[in-house]
Design an enzyme around this catalytic site. Structure first.
Site, PDB file in Angstrom:
ATOM      1  N   GLU A   1       0.651  -1.450   0.070  1.00 38.96           N
ATOM      2  CA  GLU A   1      -0.106   0.082   0.062  1.00 38.96           C
ATOM      3  C   GLU A   1       0.836   1.325  -0.148  1.00 38.96           C
ATOM      4  O   GLU A   1       0.931   2.340   0.959  1.00 38.96           O
ATOM      5  CB  GLU A   1      -0.908  -0.041   1.196  1.00 38.96           C
ATOM      6  CG  GLU A   1      -1.973  -0.872   0.981  1.00 38.96           C
ATOM      7  CD  GLU A   1      -3.307  -0.823   2.027  1.00 38.96           C
ATOM      8  OE1 GLU A   1      -2.871  -0.148   3.268  1.00 38.96           O
ATOM      9  OE2 GLU A   1      -4.246  -1.561   1.856  1.00 38.96           O
TER      10      GLU A   1
ATOM     11  N   GLU B   1      -6.589  -7.534  -0.377  1.00 39.28           N
ATOM     12  CA  GLU B   1      -7.085  -7.305   0.887  1.00 39.28           C
ATOM     13  C   GLU B   1      -8.419  -6.947   1.102  1.00 39.28           C
ATOM     14  O   GLU B   1      -8.893  -6.130   0.619  1.00 39.28           O
ATOM     15  CB  GLU B   1      -6.082  -6.333   1.748  1.00 39.28           C
ATOM     16  CG  GLU B   1      -4.756  -6.999   2.044  1.00 39.28           C
ATOM     17  CD  GLU B   1      -3.951  -5.638   2.560  1.00 39.28           C
ATOM     18  OE1 GLU B   1      -4.732  -5.000   3.526  1.00 39.28           O
ATOM     19  OE2 GLU B   1      -2.681  -5.471   2.588  1.00 39.28           O
TER      20      GLU B   1
HETATM   21  C1  GAL Z   1      -3.964  -2.506   5.205  1.00 36.48           C
HETATM   22  C2  GAL Z   1      -2.864  -3.031   5.148  1.00 36.48           C
HETATM   23  C3  GAL Z   1      -2.556  -4.443   5.918  1.00 36.48           C
HETATM   24  C4  GAL Z   1      -3.461  -4.152   7.271  1.00 36.48           C
HETATM   25  C5  GAL Z   1      -4.914  -3.897   6.716  1.00 36.48           C
HETATM   26  C6  GAL Z   1      -5.757  -3.783   8.022  1.00 36.48           C
HETATM   27  O1  GAL Z   1      -4.099  -0.869   5.034  1.00 36.48           O
HETATM   28  O2  GAL Z   1      -2.107  -3.318   3.859  1.00 36.48           O
HETATM   29  O3  GAL Z   1      -1.443  -4.488   6.314  1.00 36.48           O
HETATM   30  O4  GAL Z   1      -3.065  -3.180   8.048  1.00 36.48           O
HETATM   31  O5  GAL Z   1      -4.785  -2.674   6.055  1.00 36.48           O
HETATM   32  O6  GAL Z   1      -7.211  -3.369   7.725  1.00 36.48           O
END
Ligand code: GAL
Length: 678
Positions: free
Chosen positions: A163, A320
């Protein structure tokens, strides 16, 4: 090597990401546990059908415990374990968070806020994107990782950093100022051209030398809007440049596809992903439901459609999402049973060929210990784990959907540049926020059952029956011509208030608003007349509206509705203009949702836009994916009642033939391989 020198031309040929069916995966941070847990983890991954695992995302302090000393033993073991179990690896370069020894040695690489305050290590992503010393150390690590695993058969995808820009997109330090000046010199050539672009004749801001230019740290008054806009452009380009450096190292050692996880999600706006997308071998996005919004599921659909836009319609990966609650909103709602599956399949419906989560096993310590995971703290005798396993089986049944594409009749123009400039510090109304207005337009079409592509202002619009431009404050001449030619050739456009106001330098287009679209819309706006929050206007069509009005006069357009009350009674609020072979509509106020939906219905019907699904309050989502051999109809029922919709073919989630009507129980999803005739 001068790390700043490697840009565009060093990035070699793209490699495709190859995966059979819909990938199912997660971030895996095994460093938090010992080897017995790893064995258990891979057993459970197999049970759930997880087949793509992102590792080494935050690996740096393990891989390089001291400067120049590398230790790959744990990562080797994890990769071999996953490989032996047939689980493919989405391999992080490990650079997203520098280890404490590096920030101790080089505190000058720490990011600085707009107040001029240093942000310290102890969290994550504590690095300035322009820091030469950070780049040098990070690229040395990437080199080692790429050398070691570049040809490992388990590696299916490279995951650059993590990110990029999540926390550190805008750094205001002196190194950044130096890099900003170089970027500005390349953009403008002369200081006079920069002064002209930023309008520095006002408020005695004229620059005599490049060296006088700083990052836009906080000032006593509002800051120069041109400088702010260029700082956004520069900051996005600076991180893209950094991505390219890592990608170039990876490509020297490996033929595997390279990507990074975008953040097309409601609260992140610092990277212009239209300029990034072409560098990705496959587009990947992270999406988290935002319960601060009126309808998080509709925002999910918007984000997925925008991600597909970035992928130019090609399949993409959801890198994610959360199985349940996150831990970073003020109130972190758990998902109700079935919600994770609906959300996942909503992403698939909108073009995702992979569904991944953060993270595999819920942490027991650290900042994210209350973030949901595939394996919750309570273990596997849980409602959540059973849904995780069931989702894996469902995705397996959708194997044939992979590679198919979504086809849309309508498009919404989305622009990060318009967002940065339009939501600037000195604007007519702080109650008007770009993303809210884009979401409002999207919600109206979504609730009408219309599938929408989210496209850049530079896109080819010719395939669409309707193009909507909500609050497109900043637009270049060329982009304005692009929309104008589309309408002239027979297209239908809807443009909403506060659009076409400035050029790419944030310079007002004079002679009446909306300067870029006056002729296209056949109107002239003499003055904005924003409203105080809570003030509701009525139109003579019966519609209610708020936030904004304009002293508008029609030139060639016809008036569709006037204000009945408010500051401008009798003045047109909605207009329609025949422009060559097409039609351009304008709405000069923020219609309340029902009224906007009604107007959108009228325009969509006139434009002969086909609704794929029924009209609903967003509770029923229907999207079609097509490929060379057929089509798949996704029906997602977010509501509390069962629904029946016409369809015929074979249903894949439960596996049954469908005659003429499919019944979708409340909260369920059905995916129908359609009969050719349907
Ligand atoms: C994203 C990140 C992850 C985790 C996730 C939690 O921003 O890439 O590592 O922190 O959020 O929601």
């Amino acid at each position: 090597m001068n790390s700043r020198a490697a840009t565009l031309n060093e990035t070699a040929t793209a490699a495709p990401f190859v995966h059979e069916g819909i990938a199912y995966g997660c971030d895996y941070n095994p460093e938090q546990w010992g080897p017995e847990t790893w064995t258990d983890d891979v057993r459970l991954m197999r049970e759930a059908g997880v087949d793509l695992v992102a590792i080494n995302i935050f690996g740096w302090s393990h891989l390089e415990p001291r400067a120049g000393e590398y230790d790959f033993a744990t990562l080797d073991t994890i990769i071999e374990l996953l490989h032996a179990n047939g689980i493919r690896v989405n391999l992080g370069t490990g650079t997203s968070s520098p280890p404490p020894w590096l920030t101790t040695l080089h505190p000058e690489m720490l990011p600085v806020t707009a107040e001029g305050t240093t942000r310290f290590p102890g969290g994550r992503q504590a690095w300035c994107p322009s820091s030469a010393v950070f780049r040098e150390h990070a690229l040395a690590l990437v080199e080692k990782v790429a050398e070691r695993y570049g040809h490992h058969p388990a590696v299916a995808l490279w995951h650059v950093s993590n990110e990029l820009g999540c926390h550190n997109a805008l750094c205001y330090c002196d190194d950044t100022a130096a890099a900003f000046r170089l970027w500005l010199e390349a953009r403008y050539g002369t200081i006079d051209a920069l002064n002209a672009a930023w309008g520095t004749s006002f408020w005695s801001q004229r620059y005599g030398e490049w060296a006088e230019i700083l990052t836009p740290r906080l000032t006593l008054s509002s800051r120069n809007p041109g400088q702010m806009l260029d700082f956004h452009r520069f900051s996005s380009a600076e991180l893209l440049d950094y991505y390219r450096l890592e990608a170039a190292v990876l490509r020297r050692h490996s033929n595997v596809a390279v990507t990074t996880n975008f953040m097309v999600t409601a609260h992140i706006r610092n990277l212009d992903y239209w300029s990034w997308a072409g560098d990705m071998d496959i587009i990947a996005n992270d999406h988290y439901l935002d319960h601060r919004l009126a309808d998080p599921a509709i925002e999910l659909a918007f984000a997925a459609d925008l991600t597909r836009g970035l992928a130019q319609g090609e399949p993409w990966l959801l890198m994610e999402q959360a199985t349940g609650a996150v831990n970073w909103q003020p109130h972190n709602l758990a998902k109700v049973p079935g919600e994770m599956t609906r959300n996942s399949l909503a992403h698939v419906a909108r073009g995702a060929d992979g569904i991944c989560f953060f993270q595999w096993r819920a942490s027991l310590q650290g900042s994210e210990k209350f973030h949901s995971a595939l394996v919750p703290h309570a273990g596997t005798d849980t409602v959540l784990w059973r849904e995780v396993v069931a989702l894996g089986a469902t995705l397996d049944r959708l194997v044939e959907v992979a590679g198919s594409r979504v086809v849309a009749d309508a498009a919404i123009i989305f622009s990060w540049e318009a967002w940065w400039a339009g939501d600037g510090e000195s604007r007519p109304s702080h109650a008007v926020r770009y993303l809210d207005q884009v979401h409002a337009a999207y919600t109206a079409l979504h609730q009408l059952g219309v599938t929408v592509d989210i496209v850049s202002p530079d896109a080819d619009f010719s395939a669409y029956r309707l193009v909507v431009a909500p609050c497109l404050y900043l637009i270049s001449d060329e982009q304005a011509r692009n929309l104008g030619s589309y309408v002239a050739a027979g297209g239908h456009a809807l443009i909403t208030f506060f659009s076409g106001i400035v050029d790419e330098d944030d310079r007002v287009r004079s002679g009446g608003y909306p300067g870029a679209f006056r002729e296209l819309l056949g109107i002239t706006v003499e003055e904005f007349s924003p409203l105080l929050p809570g003030h509701v206007l009525t139109l003579d069509s019966g519609a209610a509206a708020s936030l904004w009005s304009e002293r508008l006069r029609v030139d060639t357009a016809e008036v569709v509705a006037n204000y009945l009350d408010g500051p401008l009674p009798g003045i047109p609020a909605i207009t329609r203009n025949g422009h060559r072979s097409g039609t351009a509509w304008y709405v000069a106020t923020a219609l309340e949702p029902g009224a906007l939906r009604n107007l959108m219905r009228t325009i969509a019907e006139e434009a002969r836009v086909t609704a794929v699904g029924p009209e609903s309050a967003g509770t029923i989502e229907v999207v079609r994916r097509v490929n060379a051999t057929g089509s798949y109809l996704f029906i997602i029922n977010h509501g509390h009642d069962d629904v029946e919709l016409p369809a015929s073919g074979h249903e894949l989630v439960v596996g049954e033939p469908i005659g003429r009507v499919v019944r979708v129980p409340a909260g369920a999803v059905r995916v129908i391989r359609e009969d050719p005739a349907s």
